[in-house]
Structure formats: structure tokens, C-alpha cells
Scaffold this motif. Structure first.
Motif, PDB file in Angstrom:
ATOM      1  N   GLY A 432       6.755 -25.357   9.242  1.00  0.00           N
ATOM      2  CA  GLY A 432       6.912 -25.172  10.618  1.00  0.00           C
ATOM      3  C   GLY A 432       7.816 -23.785  11.087  1.00  0.00           C
ATOM      4  O   GLY A 432       7.958 -23.565  12.072  1.00  0.00           O
ATOM      5  N   ASP A 433       8.010 -22.968   9.982  1.00  0.00           N
ATOM      6  CA  ASP A 433       8.495 -21.589  10.196  1.00  0.00           C
ATOM      7  C   ASP A 433       7.469 -20.631  10.157  1.00  0.00           C
ATOM      8  O   ASP A 433       6.770 -20.634   9.361  1.00  0.00           O
ATOM      9  CB  ASP A 433       9.416 -21.596   9.086  1.00  0.00           C
ATOM     10  N   TRP A 434       7.371 -19.657  11.101  1.00  0.00           N
ATOM     11  CA  TRP A 434       6.378 -18.884  11.334  1.00  0.00           C
ATOM     12  C   TRP A 434       7.049 -17.295  11.208  1.00  0.00           C
ATOM     13  O   TRP A 434       7.920 -16.979  12.004  1.00  0.00           O
ATOM     14  CB  TRP A 434       5.488 -18.817  12.612  1.00  0.00           C
ATOM     15  N   LYS A 435       6.900 -16.699   9.832  1.00  0.00           N
ATOM     16  CA  LYS A 435       7.883 -15.645   9.714  1.00  0.00           C
ATOM     17  C   LYS A 435       6.625 -14.273   9.425  1.00  0.00           C
ATOM     18  O   LYS A 435       6.165 -14.254   8.592  1.00  0.00           O
ATOM     19  CB  LYS A 435       8.742 -15.564   8.557  1.00  0.00           C
ATOM     20  N   PHE A 436       6.467 -13.867  10.561  1.00  0.00           N
ATOM     21  CA  PHE A 436       5.384 -12.593  10.620  1.00  0.00           C
ATOM     22  C   PHE A 436       6.268 -11.278  10.277  1.00  0.00           C
ATOM     23  O   PHE A 436       7.666 -10.980  10.731  1.00  0.00           O
ATOM     24  CB  PHE A 436       5.042 -12.388  12.222  1.00  0.00           C
ATOM     25  N   VAL A 437       5.649 -10.392   9.839  1.00  0.00           N
ATOM     26  CA  VAL A 437       6.188  -9.026   9.543  1.00  0.00           C
ATOM     27  C   VAL A 437       5.263  -8.082   9.246  1.00  0.00           C
ATOM     28  O   VAL A 437       4.139  -8.381   8.878  1.00  0.00           O
ATOM     29  CB  VAL A 437       7.293  -9.294   8.158  1.00  0.00           C
ATOM     30  N   TRP A 438       5.304  -6.933   9.843  1.00  0.00           N
ATOM     31  CA  TRP A 438       4.404  -5.689   9.798  1.00  0.00           C
ATOM     32  C   TRP A 438       5.119  -5.066   8.552  1.00  0.00           C
ATOM     33  O   TRP A 438       6.180  -4.422   8.470  1.00  0.00           O
ATOM     34  CB  TRP A 438       4.724  -4.842  10.951  1.00  0.00           C
ATOM     35  N   ILE A 439       4.325  -4.635   7.624  1.00  0.00           N
ATOM     36  CA  ILE A 439       4.350  -3.940   6.394  1.00  0.00           C
ATOM     37  C   ILE A 439       3.667  -2.450   6.830  1.00  0.00           C
ATOM     38  O   ILE A 439       2.799  -2.372   7.095  1.00  0.00           O
ATOM     39  CB  ILE A 439       4.058  -4.320   5.155  1.00  0.00           C
ATOM     40  N   THR A 440       4.765  -1.490   6.908  1.00  0.00           N
ATOM     41  CA  THR A 440       4.281  -0.087   7.152  1.00  0.00           C
ATOM     42  C   THR A 440       4.619   0.804   6.038  1.00  0.00           C
ATOM     43  O   THR A 440       5.409   0.566   4.951  1.00  0.00           O
ATOM     44  CB  THR A 440       4.868   0.429   8.391  1.00  0.00           C
ATOM     45  N   GLU A 441       4.171   1.971   6.523  1.00  0.00           N
ATOM     46  CA  GLU A 441       4.295   3.206   5.418  1.00  0.00           C
ATOM     47  C   GLU A 441       4.013   2.944   3.876  1.00  0.00           C
ATOM     48  O   GLU A 441       4.761   3.047   3.004  1.00  0.00           O
ATOM     49  CB  GLU A 441       5.768   3.599   5.305  1.00  0.00           C
ATOM     50  N   PHE A 442       2.881   2.366   3.783  1.00  0.00           N
ATOM     51  CA  PHE A 442       2.141   2.001   2.210  1.00  0.00           C
ATOM     52  C   PHE A 442       1.987   3.392   1.691  1.00  0.00           C
ATOM     53  O   PHE A 442       1.893   4.577   2.398  1.00  0.00           O
ATOM     54  CB  PHE A 442       1.017   1.459   2.564  1.00  0.00           C
ATOM     55  N   PRO A 443       2.193   3.497   0.451  1.00  0.00           N
ATOM     56  CA  PRO A 443       1.696   4.841  -0.443  1.00  0.00           C
ATOM     57  C   PRO A 443       0.040   4.990   0.056  1.00  0.00           C
ATOM     58  O   PRO A 443      -0.427   4.044   0.221  1.00  0.00           O
ATOM     59  CB  PRO A 443       1.762   4.386  -1.835  1.00  0.00           C
ATOM     60  N   LEU A 444      -0.221   6.328   0.259  1.00  0.00           N
ATOM     61  CA  LEU A 444      -1.460   6.754   0.611  1.00  0.00           C
ATOM     62  C   LEU A 444      -2.408   6.339  -0.670  1.00  0.00           C
ATOM     63  O   LEU A 444      -3.574   5.806  -0.413  1.00  0.00           O
ATOM     64  CB  LEU A 444      -1.607   8.198   0.765  1.00  0.00           C
ATOM     65  N   PHE A 445      -1.882   6.637  -2.185  1.00  0.00           N
ATOM     66  CA  PHE A 445      -2.561   6.382  -3.026  1.00  0.00           C
ATOM     67  C   PHE A 445      -1.934   5.326  -4.143  1.00  0.00           C
ATOM     68  O   PHE A 445      -0.865   5.202  -3.977  1.00  0.00           O
ATOM     69  CB  PHE A 445      -2.777   7.777  -4.070  1.00  0.00           C
ATOM     70  N   GLU A 446      -2.708   5.014  -4.948  1.00  0.00           N
ATOM     71  CA  GLU A 446      -2.242   4.077  -6.291  1.00  0.00           C
ATOM     72  C   GLU A 446      -2.733   4.566  -7.493  1.00  0.00           C
ATOM     73  O   GLU A 446      -3.999   4.982  -7.372  1.00  0.00           O
ATOM     74  CB  GLU A 446      -2.227   2.627  -5.827  1.00  0.00           C
ATOM     75  N   TRP A 447      -1.970   4.844  -8.264  1.00  0.00           N
ATOM     76  CA  TRP A 447      -2.256   4.988  -9.455  1.00  0.00           C
ATOM     77  C   TRP A 447      -3.327   4.291 -10.183  1.00  0.00           C
ATOM     78  O   TRP A 447      -2.620   3.070 -10.460  1.00  0.00           O
ATOM     79  CB  TRP A 447      -1.334   5.618 -10.476  1.00  0.00           C
ATOM     80  N   SER A 448      -4.443   4.363 -10.904  1.00  0.00           N
ATOM     81  CA  SER A 448      -4.952   3.301 -11.394  1.00  0.00           C
ATOM     82  C   SER A 448      -5.133   4.033 -13.056  1.00  0.00           C
ATOM     83  O   SER A 448      -5.921   4.867 -13.315  1.00  0.00           O
ATOM     84  CB  SER A 448      -6.489   3.235 -11.169  1.00  0.00           C
ATOM     85  N   GLU A 449      -4.398   2.941 -14.024  1.00  0.00           N
ATOM     86  CA  GLU A 449      -4.402   3.307 -15.209  1.00  0.00           C
ATOM     87  C   GLU A 449      -5.897   3.065 -15.796  1.00  0.00           C
ATOM     88  O   GLU A 449      -6.133   3.909 -16.469  1.00  0.00           O
ATOM     89  CB  GLU A 449      -3.548   2.256 -16.020  1.00  0.00           C
ATOM     90  N   GLU A 450      -6.662   2.018 -15.249  1.00  0.00           N
ATOM     91  CA  GLU A 450      -7.888   1.560 -15.761  1.00  0.00           C
ATOM     92  C   GLU A 450      -8.883   2.986 -15.587  1.00  0.00           C
ATOM     93  O   GLU A 450      -9.442   3.513 -16.497  1.00  0.00           O
ATOM     94  CB  GLU A 450      -8.461   0.643 -14.854  1.00  0.00           C
ATOM     95  N   GLU A 451      -8.763   3.609 -14.589  1.00  0.00           N
ATOM     96  CA  GLU A 451      -9.671   4.679 -13.906  1.00  0.00           C
ATOM     97  C   GLU A 451      -8.898   5.984 -14.546  1.00  0.00           C
ATOM     98  O   GLU A 451      -9.754   6.963 -14.441  1.00  0.00           O
ATOM     99  CB  GLU A 451      -9.984   4.624 -12.623  1.00  0.00           C
ATOM    100  N   GLY A 452      -7.679   6.045 -14.752  1.00  0.00           N
ATOM    101  CA  GLY A 452      -6.858   7.348 -15.106  1.00  0.00           C
ATOM    102  C   GLY A 452      -6.971   8.204 -13.804  1.00  0.00           C
ATOM    103  O   GLY A 452      -7.116   9.635 -14.049  1.00  0.00           O
ATOM    104  N   ARG A 453      -7.023   7.688 -12.697  1.00  0.00           N
ATOM    105  CA  ARG A 453      -7.179   8.767 -11.147  1.00  0.00           C
ATOM    106  C   ARG A 453      -6.337   7.992 -10.269  1.00  0.00           C
ATOM    107  O   ARG A 453      -5.946   6.588 -10.301  1.00  0.00           O
ATOM    108  CB  ARG A 453      -8.426   8.906 -11.018  1.00  0.00           C
TER     109      ARG A 453
END
Ligand code: ASP
Length: 608
Positions: A432-453
Motif C-alpha cells: 500500500g506504499d506508492w513511491k513514485f520518482v522521476w529519473i532524469t539526466e540519463f546518459p544520451l548513449f550507452e556503449w554496446s559491447e556486442e555491437e562495439g558502438r
């Protein structure tokens, strides 16, 4: 023998009667929940979408013909009962909202009979899901599913009302489109007119809603069906619904304001929960550092601490090496759990291993009989090093400290999951607890090991934060995005971003993502072209509506809030889809099924 309902009109639904109706003659229609003959009287519980009302047949009242018919009633016969509402006197059934009344029947029609069911229609079920989904139309008769589907409808209507009141137009977008950039595999639809060519079903209406902004619609929303051909994890379905929106001339705060209003409204209207505003905001970095997750469950503490600087020169080589190799050592203080049995601590290590770690190191502060510490690693450290570590964690006598060491990303994931396990096991999560949160300022990119880019963390149309754009060439990993997720109790309900509306930034972004000009043009040239004709700054967000409904319903899976969900292998057990089609249909499409290739890939799957 099925009778017609000619001449009968249902008065109201079963559970809509009360003691105020006593003495009235009524007609109810529904299904037989159960029927039994007790001491010369037939008691029949009639169930419809509202609930249950008891009918009672006595031969002296209803006559021998009706009484004899009542004796034939079996579970799930569909019937109409005519009779007088009367009080049950002292014989109240507290389980039912109509438990103080019953219908004293004078007439009965069997509208249709039912075969013996593959499983009983009851709230709690032990029937396995495969069978329930095969007979989903019966499964849906169960009261919890009736409630969930009704709740979902209420949610949809509540969303529509709020959006309409806030200047949003509901605009439908097509489902036969070209691939969209959400990064999953597309479902394809072959074209008959253009043989050898395919439509892609939308993974989301992303590009279309951006085009609607170019068209000047200002504010758009849609309850949009989306399709992603992914391996199905626990709460995924191949097709699902988004509450999708886009706003012109809007920045992060505008989107957040509209959505806080929306969340407040729908949670109040649908389940009477007050969402406290403003909803807390947390940067991605903080979420990852403190909770080891970009969707932190804030219903309990147990935050992660970085102790790298404290242990970087200590005698325990695992800690020391991790820091020397550019990684980190982080820990969680579990107050008062210093007595945790070894078995449970070992289970935490298993969690760590499951997520790719080597296990966890532990320290039970002052837990030994002589008041010294119990630990898997302090024997490798001096007393001073041990005490300094305890102090840096704020550890007190009786606490359990757990640590993980290694590459930062891995340590975060490991401890994030150890934290969740501890939260659950120690009963720290208040229902019955409702804990909302906005997550902001994500990195624009994420490195993919698999794709190497580099890959777009959200999608390629997400705007970078202005202040970080200067690093786009020198250190792309450092550029943060104007992206945001809304998280509830550890699940991502939705996410979105401010979009790029400047051609030069978009070009650069695509270049960084490894798109050649040709490929970009081929995939979304229409969008790039549209952006040449006066594009307003715009931003948007989409919720997984199924997940929102799941939380509201307190359901375990999104399947429980969908009328006709698919099984884990993406098949529909009821209709038997997907299915083979006629040769003629295929040849019209210019398609030939390659049986050899199918066999080979099936073999690969079983071998692998
Ligand atoms: N289209 C995005 C998604 O499906 C949401 C958004 O950016 O609005 O994740």
C-alpha cells in the motif's frame, strides 16, 4: 434445451439489489455459480458481472415444473430467474454483498446449458495458466479478472478525460508503418500489392507523433497498441498498450507537470490513492549509485555506499585490486541483521553470482560471542582498516555489512539486486506504499559491447542536455540526455524525452550512432525531410498502460490486466495463433516458406 428470454427483461444486475428491494418481484440473469438441493429446496447462486445473488426454489412457491427444472441446474448454466426479493432473516451470508437477501423464485428459464468446465470458475485458482489462457473466455469469468478488466476500462476513460481537459487531441496513427527506432525486433506484415516488401508494426508511434507536432497539433495523445518481437520476460507481451503523448513548445518541466496531474487524477479516480505532488526527482547517476538501478524501489532504504577510497590500500586484495583496476568497492549496511544465518548470507552471494558477480563479502559487526566481528574477509585486513571500513559505512554493533567489488557497472547491478532481495526477505516493503520518482539526466548513449558502438539509450531523437553538447566528440559517454522515466515502486511505468528539433544536432547524433546518410534517409528520411519545414520544439512521454493497470489492480503480471494475452512463447493458446496459412495465400504474397531453414533453426534452438 435452451430457452429464449422472450417476455423477460432483466431488472438489474445481481449484486445491485439490497434489502430496500424486499417484497419486489424481479428478474435476474446470469450464470449458476453453484446449485444444490437441501432439504427439498434448491439453492442457486446466480452470478453476473456485478456479483452473486442467491435464488431459492421451493416446490410450493414455484410449482413442480419449475422445481424440477431447477433440480437440473449445473455450474455455469446461463439462466433467468423471476421471483420476489425476501430477507434471509438470521441466515445472512457475510461473504456476499447481497448476503442478507435472496430471490424466492417463481419462474426459471435455462437460457443455455454448460458442459462440465475444464476448471471451476472461482476467485482463487490453482489451474495452470496455459489451460486458463486456452479457455480465456471462461477464465475471464473469474471475479478478480472481471475486476481487473473493469479497472482497466476505468483507467482508459480517466486518462482520456484528463487529456481532453488539458488540451490534448486523441489522434490515431496507423499500424502498418515502417520500422520505428525503439530498438527491438519488428513484427512484419507482407504486402500483397508490393510483393517482397513488408510493413513493420509500430514498436511505438514515436515518429508519427513527432510528425503530428510538425503538423501543428500542439498536444497529442493516444492509447496506442505497440508491437515488439522480443523474447518475453515476466512482464512483457508482444503487443501492449501505451498511453502515448507528445507536446509542442514544451520542455522537461512542462511534460512533468502535465504527467504529475495525470498520475494524481488517475490514481485517485481509479483506485482512490492520493499521489503526493511534486513527485521526487532523482538523476540517473544518483539512482545508479545509491540503488544500483535506474528504476529504484524507494519503499525502503538500504542505500548503497561507495567505500572505494576507504579500502583502496587495504590488505584484502579483492578490494584493493578492484579499485586499482579502475572499478569500485561498494556496500550496503543492513541495520540489526548481524545475526543473519550463514545460509541466508550465502543466498545473497548466489544472487550476486546470478547477476554476474563473484559473490559478496560480508561483515557482521560485533556479532561473535566475544564481541569481535564475523566476516568473510577482515582476516586479510588490519584492525584499523576494518574499523575504518565499518565507520565509513556508519556500521554499528549488530549490523550486517555486505560488499561487492569489481567493475562499477557490475557492482551496481549486483548490489542493486542484493538490495531488492534484502528488502523483500526482511519484509521492508510496506504494502500500500506508492513511491513514485522521476529519473532524469540519463546518459544520451550507452556503449554496446556486442555491437562495439554507442547506441541511443532512449532513441535517436532524444535531445542532449545543452550544457553537455560540448563533449559530443571528445567524450560522448559524458553527454546527458533530456530524457526522463517515471518509476513506481521499482518498476518503470513510462519514459520519454525532449526531442531534437535542430537539424545539425540530429545529424551529429545520427553520425555518432553510426548511421550513414543513406541509412538514415532510408529508415526515417521522411522525418528528416519534415524537419526542414519549421519544426516546433517538442517533447513527449509514453506509459506502459498494462503496467499501470497491473499496479493499480495489485496484479502479479500484465497478463492479468489484459483480456486476451499471449503465452510466454508469444502464442495465443485459445485461437491457436500463429498458424500455418493456405499455400494460395502465400503465393499471392510472393512468399515461400523455407521448410529446410525452419528445421535447421529449430535444431539450432534445441541444441543450443
Ligand atoms: N516512444 C517512446 C517509447 O516507446 C516513448 C517516448 O519517447 O515518448 O519508449
Amino acid at each position: 434445451m435452451a430457452e429464449s428470454m422472450k417476455g423477460l427483461k432483466r431488472t438489474r444486475r445481481c449484486a445491485e439489489f439490497s434489502s430496500a428491494d424486499i417484497g419486489n418481484t424481479v428478474t435476474v440473469m446470469g450464470w449458476v455459480q453453484k446449485s444444490r438441493n437441501k432439504g427439498g429446496l434448491v439453492f442457486t447462486d446466480v452470478r453476473d458481472s456485478s456479483g452473486i445473488l442467491q435464488g431459492i426454489f421451493g416446490e410450493d412457491i414455484c410449482g413442480s415444473q419449475v422445481f424440477e427444472k431447477a433440480g437440473r441446474l449445473r455450474s455455469e448454466f446461463c439462466i433467468a430467474v423471476v421471483g420476489r426479493i425476501r430477507s434471509r432473516g438470521k441466515d445472512v451470508n457475510k461473504e456476499l454483498t447481497t448476503g442478507d437477501i435472496e430471490v424466492e423464485a417463481t419462474d426459471l428459464r435455462i437460457l443455455s446449458e454448460s458442459d462440465v468446465l475444464p476448471f471451476p470458475i472461482e476467485a482463487e485458482t490453482k489451474t495452470r495458466e496455459e489451460l486458463r489462457l486456452k479457455y480465456r473466455y471462461l477464465d475471464l469469468r473469474r471475479p478478480p479478472l472481471q475486476r481487473n478488466i473493469a479497472l482497466r476500462s476505468k483507467l482508459a476513460i480517466s486518462v482520456r478525460n484528463y487529456m481532453a481537459e488539458n488540451g490534448f487531441l486523441e489522434i490515431e496513427t496507423p499500424t502498418f508503418i515502417k520500422s520505428t527506432p525503439e530498438g527491438a525486433r519488428d513484427y512484419l506484415v507482407p504486402s500483397r500489392v508490393h510483393q517482397g516488401e513488408f510493413y513493420a508494426l509500430p514498436q511505438s508511434p514515436q515518429l508519427l507523433k513527432q510528425l503530428l507536432m510538425v503538423s501543428g497539433f500542439d498536444r497529442y495523445f493516444q492509447l496506442a497498441r505497440c508491437y515488439r518481437d522480443e523474447d518475453l520476460r515476466a512482464d512483457r507481451q508482444p503487443e501492449f498498450t501505451q498511453i502515448d503523448m507528445e507536446l509542442s513548445f514544451a520542455d522537461i518541466d512542462d511534460v512533468i507537470a502535465v504527467n504529475e496531474g495525470l498520475l494524481k487524477r488517475i490514481f485517485k479516480e481509479v483506485i482512490d490513492v492520493d499521489v503526493e505532488l511534486p513527485i521526487r526527482r532523482m538523476t540517473w547517476q544518483t539512482a545508479m549509485d545509491r540503488y544500483g538501478s535506474d528504476k529504484p524501489d524507494l519503499r525502503f532504504g538500504l542505500e548503497i555506499e561507495d567505500v572505494s577510497s576507504c579500502v583502496k590500500d587495504c590488505g584484502f586484495s579483492v578490494f584493493h585490486d578492484a579499485v586499482a583496476e579502475g572499478g569500485t568497492v561498494r556496500g550496503i549496511r543492513v541495520p540489526g541483521q548481524g545475526h543473519m544465518p550463514r545460509k541466508k548470507i550465502d543466498a545473497l552471494s548466489e544472487v550476486a553470482k546470478y547477476y554476474g558477480g563473484k559473490g559478496i563479502a560480508y561483515l557482521c559487526v560485533g556479532a561473535a560471542e566475544d564481541g569481535s566481528h564475523k566476516s568473510s574477509f577482515t582476516k586479510f585486513m588490519s584492525d584499523e582498516e576494518t574499523e575504518a571500513l565499518i565507520a565509513s559505512m556508519g556500521g554499528e554493533k549488530g549490523d550486517l555489512l555486505v560488499f561487492a567489488a569489481g567493475k562499477t557497472e557490475l557492482v551496481r547491478t549486483v548490489l542493486g539486486n542484493v538490495r531488492l532481495t534484502l528488502g523483500k526477505e526482511l519484509g521492508l516493503i510496506r504494502q500500500g506504499d506508492w513511491k513514485f520518482v522521476w529519473i532524469t539526466e540519463f546518459p544520451l548513449f550507452e556503449w554496446s559491447e556486442e555491437e562495439g558502438r554507442f547506441m541511443a539509450m532512449h532513441h535517436p531523437f532524444t535531445a542532449p542536455m545543452e550544457e553537455d553538447w560540448q563533449y559530443i566528440d571528445s567524450d560522448p559517454g559524458r553527454v546527458r540526455a533530456k530524457a526522463y522515466d517515471i518509476v513506481l515502486n521499482g518498476t518503470e511505468l513510462g519514459g520519454g524525452s525532449v526531442r531534437i528539433h535542430q537539424a545539425d544536432i540530429q545529424e551529429k547524433m545520427l553520425e555518432k550512432l553510426g548511421f550513414t546518410e543513406e541509412r538514415a534517409n532510408e529508415q526515417f528520411g521522411f522525418l528528416l525531410e519534415a524537419f526542414k519545414y519549421g519544426v516546433p520544439p517538442h517533447a513527449g512521454l509514453a506509459y506502459g498502460m498494462d503496467r499501470v493497470a497491473m499496479w493499480m489492480a495489485g496484479a502479479e503480471s500484465i497478463r492479468d490486466v489484459m483480456a486476451f494475452p499471449k503465452l510466454k512463447d508469444a502464442s495465443d493458446a485459445m485461437m491457436g495463433a500463429p498458424a500455418k496459412v493456405e499455400e494460395a495465400q502465400l503465393s499471392e504474397l510472393g512468399i515461400k516458406v523455407d521448410e529446410e531453414a525452419i528445421k535447421a533453426s529449430q535444431k539450432k534452438e534445441t541444441d543450443g
